[in-house]
Design a protein around this motif. Structure first.
Motif, PDB file in Angstrom:
ATOM      1  N   ALA A  29       0.836  -1.211   0.000  1.00 12.93           N
ATOM      2  CA  ALA A  29       0.000   0.000   0.000  1.00 12.93           C
ATOM      3  C   ALA A  29       0.867   1.256   0.000  1.00 12.93           C
ATOM      4  CB  ALA A  29      -0.912   0.002   1.225  1.00 12.93           C
ATOM      5  N   PRO A  30       0.511   2.276  -0.807  1.00 14.98           N
ATOM      6  CA  PRO A  30       1.294   3.513  -0.813  1.00 14.98           C
ATOM      7  C   PRO A  30       1.243   4.241   0.525  1.00 14.98           C
ATOM      8  CG  PRO A  30      -0.494   3.578  -2.454  1.00 14.98           C
ATOM      9  CD  PRO A  30      -0.581   2.271  -1.765  1.00 14.98           C
ATOM     10  N   LYS A  31       0.055   4.447   1.083  1.00 14.10           N
ATOM     11  CA  LYS A  31      -0.077   5.090   2.386  1.00 14.10           C
ATOM     12  C   LYS A  31      -1.423   4.701   2.983  1.00 14.10           C
ATOM     13  CE  LYS A  31      -0.073   9.578   4.782  1.00 14.10           C
ATOM     14  NZ  LYS A  31       0.876   9.197   5.824  1.00 14.10           N
ATOM     15  N   ILE A  32      -1.391   4.162   4.184  1.00  8.38           N
ATOM     16  CA  ILE A  32      -2.613   3.776   4.890  1.00  8.38           C
ATOM     17  C   ILE A  32      -2.881   4.806   5.976  1.00  8.38           C
ATOM     18  CG2 ILE A  32      -3.683   2.027   6.362  1.00  8.38           C
ATOM     19  CD1 ILE A  32      -2.068  -0.071   4.819  1.00  8.38           C
ATOM     20  N   GLU A  33      -4.028   5.436   5.900  1.00  4.24           N
ATOM     21  CA  GLU A  33      -4.366   6.491   6.854  1.00  4.24           C
ATOM     22  C   GLU A  33      -4.871   5.875   8.161  1.00  4.24           C
ATOM     23  OE1 GLU A  33      -3.773   9.569   6.434  1.00  4.24           O
ATOM     24  OE2 GLU A  33      -3.304   9.617   4.284  1.00  4.24           O
ATOM     25  N   PRO A  34      -4.654   6.580   9.281  1.00  9.49           N
ATOM     26  CA  PRO A  34      -5.159   6.070  10.557  1.00  9.49           C
ATOM     27  C   PRO A  34      -6.681   6.178  10.625  1.00  9.49           C
ATOM     28  CG  PRO A  34      -4.237   8.263  10.839  1.00  9.49           C
ATOM     29  CD  PRO A  34      -3.933   7.850   9.424  1.00  9.49           C
ATOM     30  N   ILE A  35      -7.313   5.142  11.119  1.00  6.37           N
ATOM     31  CA  ILE A  35      -8.754   5.112  11.330  1.00  6.37           C
ATOM     32  C   ILE A  35      -8.992   4.574  12.737  1.00  6.37           C
ATOM     33  CG2 ILE A  35     -10.965   4.156  10.527  1.00  6.37           C
ATOM     34  CD1 ILE A  35      -9.673   3.713   7.797  1.00  6.37           C
ATOM     35  N   ALA A  36      -9.997   5.079  13.404  1.00 12.65           N
ATOM     36  CA  ALA A  36     -10.321   4.590  14.740  1.00 12.65           C
ATOM     37  C   ALA A  36     -10.620   3.098  14.691  1.00 12.65           C
ATOM     38  CB  ALA A  36     -11.528   5.347  15.286  1.00 12.65           C
ATOM     39  N   PRO A  37     -10.278   2.356  15.737  1.00 15.70           N
ATOM     40  CA  PRO A  37     -10.545   0.912  15.750  1.00 15.70           C
ATOM     41  C   PRO A  37     -11.996   0.606  15.404  1.00 15.70           C
ATOM     42  CG  PRO A  37      -9.181   1.516  17.623  1.00 15.70           C
ATOM     43  CD  PRO A  37      -9.579   2.803  16.957  1.00 15.70           C
ATOM     44  N   LEU A  38     -12.174  -0.393  14.537  1.00 18.52           N
ATOM     45  CA  LEU A  38     -13.500  -0.746  14.067  1.00 18.52           C
ATOM     46  C   LEU A  38     -14.146  -1.785  14.977  1.00 18.52           C
ATOM     47  CD1 LEU A  38     -12.808  -1.092  10.228  1.00 18.52           C
ATOM     48  CD2 LEU A  38     -13.803   0.861  11.433  1.00 18.52           C
ATOM     49  N   ALA A  39     -15.431  -1.594  15.261  1.00 22.37           N
ATOM     50  CA  ALA A  39     -16.193  -2.620  15.958  1.00 22.37           C
ATOM     51  C   ALA A  39     -16.524  -3.741  14.973  1.00 22.37           C
ATOM     52  CB  ALA A  39     -17.472  -2.024  16.537  1.00 22.37           C
TER      53      ALA A  39
END
Length: 380
Positions: free
Chosen positions: A329-339
């Motif tokens: 992946a070129p860049k993976i953005e931060p995302i809040a933990p998924l339920a």
């Protein structure tokens, strides 16, 4: 269908039947490979009840199996997190002991200078010689060593009841024929009656060389921060496992600084070292950051124990796909933990670059988990 493409070391926690020990498994493996067994010291730590001393550090007795060329076949060592299956009222077994200190540097000194094959009452003598002091006999067969002003150095003590039974079966890094090589070792364990401990886990160590890039490292942290808890549900992490948990948010903040991915890996490591991350978490990054000799690995610690190899191979394929996704992946953005939501988990599994056989294994597992959660009323 069982092919993996990464160099991986497996650590599988087992428990021997009463009357046997991890030494018996090591000896059987050695016999089957025309190899040799060496008794070794293996470092462990455990919480302390002594004020001001949060941890006691131990050297416990392990057994290393080597072939005729001196190459490692397997290690059978203790793991102090395995407790519930043991009858602690049993008397210590003759010849089994551990060495305890409050300073890991002293234990390293002991490892380098003492002989793990020596009996308890003699094992610390080389250390006493180094400090020009004497061994002190204590109650219950303990032997203590202190310096000239009374500062404790180490204590050798008989191993508590049944502590010879826990066995963490450790392979060397395996780069081909993972299933076949694991099956040989686990067949030996099953033949002796070894079983899965109450707190048992499987740890997978992936060669970290392809991960030593700030972009890849940041991608991996963001991926696992977002999907880590769902991965634990998916793989069925043992709820009795000890020493798991998430990373400190400081790690997430650092790797998502605008200029982090512009750093060289060497420069990035200088910042990461300052975070003082622990290895006792779901995904251990410490060995990558500190470049620990002979253990330059990414360690996934979330898996339960299996006594057969195929589930371990499927788990390794899942983590291998996560690592390859972080690399590609070129860049993976931060995302809040998924339920947990079946659709989002399925979508994640479809993204991962893995063989279709493994993908179907985990998609099927996700559907089964979702069905169980619905029956329990979780997430509904």
């Amino acid at each position: 269908m069982s092919e993996l493409n990464w160099k991986i070391g497996f650590e599988i926690e087992l428990i021997s039947p009463k009357g046997l020990s991890r030494k018996d498994l090591a000896q059987l493996i050695a016999n089957q490979h025309d190899g040799l067994v060496r008794r070794i010291f293996y470092p462990q730590s455990e919480p302390s009840q002594v004020p001001g001393t949060p941890l006691f550090h131990n050297l416990t007795l392990g057994f290393e199996v080597i072939d005729q060329q001196g190459c490692l076949i397997a290690r059978c060592v203790d793991d102090l997190t395995l407790q519930d299956d043991l009858d602690k009222t049993q008397a210590p077994q003759p010849g089994w002991y551990r060495i305890v200190s409050d300073d890991t540097r002293l234990l390293q000194l002991i490892t380098c200078n003492a002989d793990a094959a020596a009996p308890l009452d003699e094992v610390l003598q080389p250390i006493a010689n180094l400090f020009a002091t004497d061994l002190e006999a204590g109650v219950g067969g303990m032997v203590r060593i202190a310096d000239h002003i009374g500062n404790p150095i180490a204590i050798a003590a008989p191993l508590p009841g049944e502590r010879e039974r826990p066995c963490e079966l450790i392979t060397p890094p395996i780069d081909t024929n993972h299933l076949e090589r694991l099956e040989i070792l686990l067949t030996s364990a099953r033949s002796l009656g070894f079983t899965i401990p109450a707190e048992g886990a499987t740890h997978l160590h992936f060669d970290a060389t392809p991960l030593c890039s700030t972009r890849v490292f940041a991608n991996l942290v963001n991926l696992l921060w977002t999907h880590g808890e769902n991965l634990k549900v998916l793989v069925g992490t043992n709820p009795k496992c000890r020493r798991l948990g998430t990373w400190d948010e400081d790690l997430l903040i650092l790797i998502n600084e605008p200029d982090f991915c512009e750093l060289s890996w060497s420069d990035a490591r200088e910042y990461l070292v300052k975070l003082q991350l622990t290895k006792y978490c779901d995904f251990n990054l410490k060995n990558i950051i500190h470049q620990i000799p002979e253990k330059h690995t990414f360690e996934a610690r979330i898996f339960p124990t299996w006594i057969h190899p195929q589930p371990a191979i499927e788990a390794a394929a899942l983590m291998e796909a996560v690592l390859n996704y972080a690399i590609a992946a070129p860049k993976i953005e931060p995302i809040a933990p998924l339920a947990w939501q079946l659709e989002s988990v399925q979508k994640f599994l479809q993204k991962l670059p893995m063989k279709e056989y493994f993908r179907q294994v985990w998609l099927s597992r996700a559907a089964s988990v979702d069905s169980d959660l619905l029956e329990q009323g979780v997430g509904v």
